[in-house]
Write a protein that holds these residues in place. Structure first.
Motif, mmCIF file in Angstrom:
data_model
loop_
_atom_site.group_PDB
_atom_site.id
_atom_site.type_symbol
_atom_site.label_atom_id
_atom_site.label_comp_id
_atom_site.label_asym_id
_atom_site.label_seq_id
_atom_site.Cartn_x
_atom_site.Cartn_y
_atom_site.Cartn_z
ATOM 1 N N ARG A 66 16.999 43.021 40.567
ATOM 2 C CA ARG A 66 17.334 41.598 40.716
ATOM 3 C C ARG A 66 17.842 41.018 39.407
ATOM 4 N NH1 ARG A 66 12.494 41.549 43.672
ATOM 5 N NH2 ARG A 66 11.401 40.562 41.933
ATOM 6 N N ASP A 67 17.152 41.327 38.306
ATOM 7 C CA ASP A 67 17.562 40.802 37.008
ATOM 8 C C ASP A 67 18.923 41.341 36.591
ATOM 9 O OD1 ASP A 67 15.265 39.362 36.883
ATOM 10 O OD2 ASP A 67 14.317 40.526 35.292
ATOM 11 N N MET A 68 19.172 42.612 36.888
ATOM 12 C CA MET A 68 20.462 43.205 36.535
ATOM 13 C C MET A 68 21.590 42.568 37.361
ATOM 14 S SD MET A 68 22.175 45.261 34.652
ATOM 15 C CE MET A 68 20.951 46.360 33.913
ATOM 16 N N THR A 69 21.340 42.372 38.650
ATOM 17 C CA THR A 69 22.341 41.729 39.507
ATOM 18 C C THR A 69 22.641 40.319 39.020
ATOM 19 O OG1 THR A 69 21.594 43.017 41.421
ATOM 20 C CG2 THR A 69 22.865 41.013 41.862
ATOM 21 N N LEU A 70 21.608 39.587 38.642
ATOM 22 C CA LEU A 70 21.768 38.228 38.149
ATOM 23 C C LEU A 70 22.565 38.215 36.848
ATOM 24 C CD1 LEU A 70 20.843 35.318 38.825
ATOM 25 C CD2 LEU A 70 18.903 35.707 37.294
ATOM 26 N N ALA A 71 22.229 39.134 35.926
ATOM 27 C CA ALA A 71 22.929 39.190 34.643
ATOM 28 C C ALA A 71 24.405 39.558 34.833
ATOM 29 C CB ALA A 71 22.249 40.191 33.720
ATOM 30 N N LEU A 72 24.680 40.511 35.722
ATOM 31 C CA LEU A 72 26.066 40.899 35.983
ATOM 32 C C LEU A 72 26.846 39.751 36.624
ATOM 33 C CD1 LEU A 72 25.543 44.553 37.276
ATOM 34 C CD2 LEU A 72 26.621 43.877 35.114
ATOM 35 N N ALA A 73 26.180 39.010 37.519
ATOM 36 C CA ALA A 73 26.836 37.859 38.161
ATOM 37 C C ALA A 73 27.159 36.787 37.120
ATOM 38 C CB ALA A 73 25.942 37.289 39.254
ATOM 39 N N ALA A 74 26.219 36.518 36.211
ATOM 40 C CA ALA A 74 26.449 35.520 35.163
ATOM 41 C C ALA A 74 27.552 35.969 34.213
ATOM 42 C CB ALA A 74 25.161 35.257 34.393
ATOM 43 N N PHE A 75 27.581 37.261 33.897
ATOM 44 C CA PHE A 75 28.630 37.793 33.024
ATOM 45 C C PHE A 75 29.997 37.667 33.700
ATOM 46 C CE2 PHE A 75 31.301 41.019 31.097
ATOM 47 C CZ PHE A 75 30.997 40.921 29.753
ATOM 48 N N GLY A 76 30.063 38.055 34.980
ATOM 49 C CA GLY A 76 31.319 37.941 35.722
ATOM 50 C C GLY A 76 31.771 36.504 35.857
ATOM 51 N N PHE A 77 30.820 35.606 36.067
ATOM 52 C CA PHE A 77 31.132 34.180 36.172
ATOM 53 C C PHE A 77 31.743 33.663 34.871
ATOM 54 C CE2 PHE A 77 29.443 29.865 35.276
ATOM 55 C CZ PHE A 77 30.170 29.150 36.211
ATOM 56 N N LEU A 130 30.930 26.353 40.608
ATOM 57 C CA LEU A 130 30.480 26.214 39.226
ATOM 58 C C LEU A 130 28.976 25.993 39.158
ATOM 59 C CD1 LEU A 130 31.513 26.064 36.299
ATOM 60 C CD2 LEU A 130 31.655 23.588 36.578
ATOM 61 N N THR A 131 28.447 25.224 40.090
ATOM 62 C CA THR A 131 27.007 24.972 40.109
ATOM 63 C C THR A 131 26.225 26.259 40.345
ATOM 64 O OG1 THR A 131 27.336 22.705 40.905
ATOM 65 C CG2 THR A 131 25.163 23.687 41.254
ATOM 66 N N VAL A 132 26.690 27.080 41.283
ATOM 67 C CA VAL A 132 26.031 28.362 41.541
ATOM 68 C C VAL A 132 26.076 29.236 40.292
ATOM 69 C CG1 VAL A 132 26.129 30.494 42.892
ATOM 70 C CG2 VAL A 132 26.494 28.287 44.016
ATOM 71 N N GLY A 133 27.253 29.305 39.654
ATOM 72 C CA GLY A 133 27.369 30.097 38.434
ATOM 73 C C GLY A 133 26.501 29.563 37.318
ATOM 74 N N ALA A 134 26.454 28.225 37.173
ATOM 75 C CA ALA A 134 25.632 27.629 36.122
ATOM 76 C C ALA A 134 24.152 27.916 36.346
ATOM 77 C CB ALA A 134 25.871 26.121 36.072
ATOM 78 N N ILE A 135 23.718 27.912 37.597
ATOM 79 C CA ILE A 135 22.318 28.226 37.888
ATOM 80 C C ILE A 135 22.031 29.700 37.599
ATOM 81 C CG2 ILE A 135 20.648 28.445 39.769
ATOM 82 C CD1 ILE A 135 21.727 25.837 40.900
ATOM 83 N N ALA A 136 23.016 30.580 37.876
ATOM 84 C CA ALA A 136 22.843 31.994 37.518
ATOM 85 C C ALA A 136 22.672 32.138 36.008
ATOM 86 C CB ALA A 136 24.047 32.809 38.003
ATOM 87 N N LEU A 137 23.503 31.426 35.238
ATOM 88 C CA LEU A 137 23.347 31.434 33.783
ATOM 89 C C LEU A 137 21.983 30.884 33.382
ATOM 90 C CD1 LEU A 137 26.783 30.209 32.344
ATOM 91 C CD2 LEU A 137 25.618 32.350 31.783
ATOM 92 N N ALA A 138 21.566 29.807 34.055
ATOM 93 C CA ALA A 138 20.277 29.198 33.751
ATOM 94 C C ALA A 138 19.140 30.190 33.967
ATOM 95 C CB ALA A 138 20.067 27.958 34.622
ATOM 96 N N LEU A 139 19.211 30.950 35.053
ATOM 97 C CA LEU A 139 18.176 31.942 35.331
ATOM 98 C C LEU A 139 18.166 33.047 34.278
ATOM 99 C CD1 LEU A 139 18.597 32.174 39.206
ATOM 100 C CD2 LEU A 139 16.590 31.304 37.987
ATOM 101 N N VAL A 140 19.359 33.467 33.836
ATOM 102 C CA VAL A 140 19.432 34.495 32.794
ATOM 103 C C VAL A 140 18.831 33.970 31.493
ATOM 104 C CG1 VAL A 140 21.002 35.834 31.335
ATOM 105 C CG2 VAL A 140 21.396 35.704 33.796
ATOM 106 N N PHE A 141 19.151 32.726 31.134
ATOM 107 C CA PHE A 141 18.566 32.149 29.927
ATOM 108 C C PHE A 141 17.046 32.048 30.048
ATOM 109 C CE2 PHE A 141 22.848 30.350 28.837
ATOM 110 C CZ PHE A 141 22.940 30.945 27.596
#
Length: 464
Positions: free
Chosen positions: A413-424, A72-83
């Motif tokens: 990188r940004d697309m990978t991050l956004a897709l990871a946050a969406f999947g999370f 959850l922490t990894v996913g939350a940080i991915a969301l944080a980076l997208v924001f």
């Protein structure tokens, strides 16, 4: 947080336009949040009252829930980076509402605001239940459903009255509760490590679910503890140099909050026997009682926990009124939500606390054994809607080439991050369970009816 919104739609009345311009001028003088303050804002909003009950809520899944904390922490940080990326692209106050509306129009913006609004007042109901668990340490009320409901409603209406009194009183309550909030958390997080006993941990996994299912289910409950990861982006208009500071503050605040959460959960798991923790309504109190013996320490923690949770309710009550404020200024919520008195949207406060009260009464009288968990899982679903819309907006901005031009490497990188946050976020929806998704969808569909009503009013006004 949602004090102002994006530029008004063309249909907005001139009076509202003048009001918006006035707020914009005030906003220039208010932009004093540097990186440290913005980081504290994120950390303070993430660490609310849920942590005081969450160790007991995930204990039935076993210590595998600690793995869920890590995921959850990894996913939350991915969301944080997208924001952070989105705030750099659109540095206005409003968070997911701004991004979804900019990318997909009024309806998507409305859904983001509506879902976030639901999350705020359902969270208030959950926090009140958590407060009652610690209040029971001081006053034995759990034996009576009537007095339990009365106590939960009192925990909701006292912060509401403080909000109605004006922002000056809201700030005073928040200051006291913040100090009292961190004292017991630090005591448990650090002190518990000296009394840690591995025999208290219990099984790694309980129940018949697969490991992936157990991690998903416990992560869905634990997401409640990470609500607020979007705080800096929602207040981007008040942050100095938001293109740079919002992203950093979001990641730093999320990481520090995760550290506190993990240490507290590990300490409680290691100090309170698993079979007792599963049925605990005040796990922090039980942990401190084990550390120091007797009950005086646990009673002190219970007092601090109640005050802390009331402080969290104080802030989230204001948020439940601020969430519909910006869309109301844009004509997407009823105009009553945009009216302020003493700096507070009073109608929003009253509606939010009334809905939270009704939900609390329903969940206690419906015979639900895990009232807190039921409410938390509803917020998991409703919170993921604006998260999904925000990450989808980022994907849209990247694919359409809007905004800042970036190199192909940065784009990838940004697309990978956004897709990871969406999947999370999608994974969390699945972990919330059928009952929570069912209730959340009902709330969401009611919002569609509200949007149809508001859109029709705007159209009729524009054609006359």
């Amino acid at each position: 947080m949602l004090d102002t919104g994006t530029a008004p739609a063309p249909e907005t009345a001139p009076a509202a336009d003048d009001d918006r311009n006035a707020e914009g001028r005030d906003g220039k003088h208010a932009r004093r949040f540097g990186l440290p303050v913005a980081t504290a804002l994120v950390m303070g909003n993430i660490i609310g009252g849920g942590i005081f009950l969450l160790p007991a809520s995930v204990a039935p899944y076993g210590t595998i829930s600690l793995v869920a904390f890590g995921v959850l922490t990894v996913g939350a940080i991915a969301l944080a980076l997208v924001f952070g990326r989105l705030a750099k692209r659109h540095p206005q106050t409003g968070g997911p509402y701004v991004y979804a509306r900019e990318a997909f129009g009024d309806f998507a913006g409305f859904l983001a605001a509506w879902s976030y609004w639901i999350t705020s007042w359902v969270s208030n109901a959950a926090l009140a239940v958590a407060a009652v668990g610690y209040l029971n340490v001081l006053l034995p009320i759990h034996g009576s459903t009537f007095w339990t409901i009365v106590a939960a409603l009192a925990c909701q209406w006292l912060p509401a009255l403080a909000n109605l009194a004006g922002t000056r009183y809201v700030g005073a309550v928040q200051l006291v509760s913040t100090v009292l909030k961190f004292a017991p958390l630090v005591l448990v997080a650090v002190g518990g490590l000296f009394f840690f006993d591995a025999d208290n941990l219990g099984p790694f996994q309980t129940g018949g679910d697969s490991p992936v299912g157990a991690i998903s289910a416990s992560a869905a409950i634990l997401l409640f503890s990470y609500l607020g990861v979007e705080s800096a982006s929602m207040s981007a208009g008040e942050v100095r140099d938001p293109e740079r500071n919002v992203g950093r503050a979001t990641v730093l605040g999320t990481g520090l909050a995760a550290l506190v959460y993990l240490l507290c959960t590990v300490s409680v798991f290691g100090t309170v026997a698993h079979d007792k923790l599963v049925d605990s309504t005040a796990p922090m109190t039980d942990s401190v009682n084990v550390m120091f013996g007797g009950t005086w320490g646990g009673t002190a923690v219970a007092i601090a926990a109640v005050v802390s949770i009331l402080g969290a309710l104080n802030g989230w009550t204001l948020l439940s009124a601020q969430a519909p404020y910006a869309p109301a200024k844009d004509g997407l919520f009823p105009a009553a939500f945009a009216r302020k008195k003493r700096g507070v949207p009073t109608f929003g406060v009253l509606v939010g606390v009334a809905l939270a009260s009704l939900l609390t009464i329903y969940n206690y009288t419906a015979g639900s054994e895990g009232v807190f968990e039921s409410l938390v899982l509803i917020t998991t679903f409703t919170a993921t809607v604006p998260y999904l819309l925000a990450t989808a907006a980022q994907i849209y901005f990247l694919l359409s080439g809007q905004g800042h031009r970036v190199s192909k490497g940065r784009l990838a990188r940004d697309m990978t991050l956004a897709l990871a946050a969406f999947g999370f976020s999608m994974w969390l929806v699945g972990g919330a369970g059928y009952a929570a998704v069912y209730q959340g969808v009902v709330f969401l569909f009611v919002g569609v009816l509200v949007y149809a009503w508001m859109a029709a009013r705007k159209k009729r006004t524009a054609t006359h």
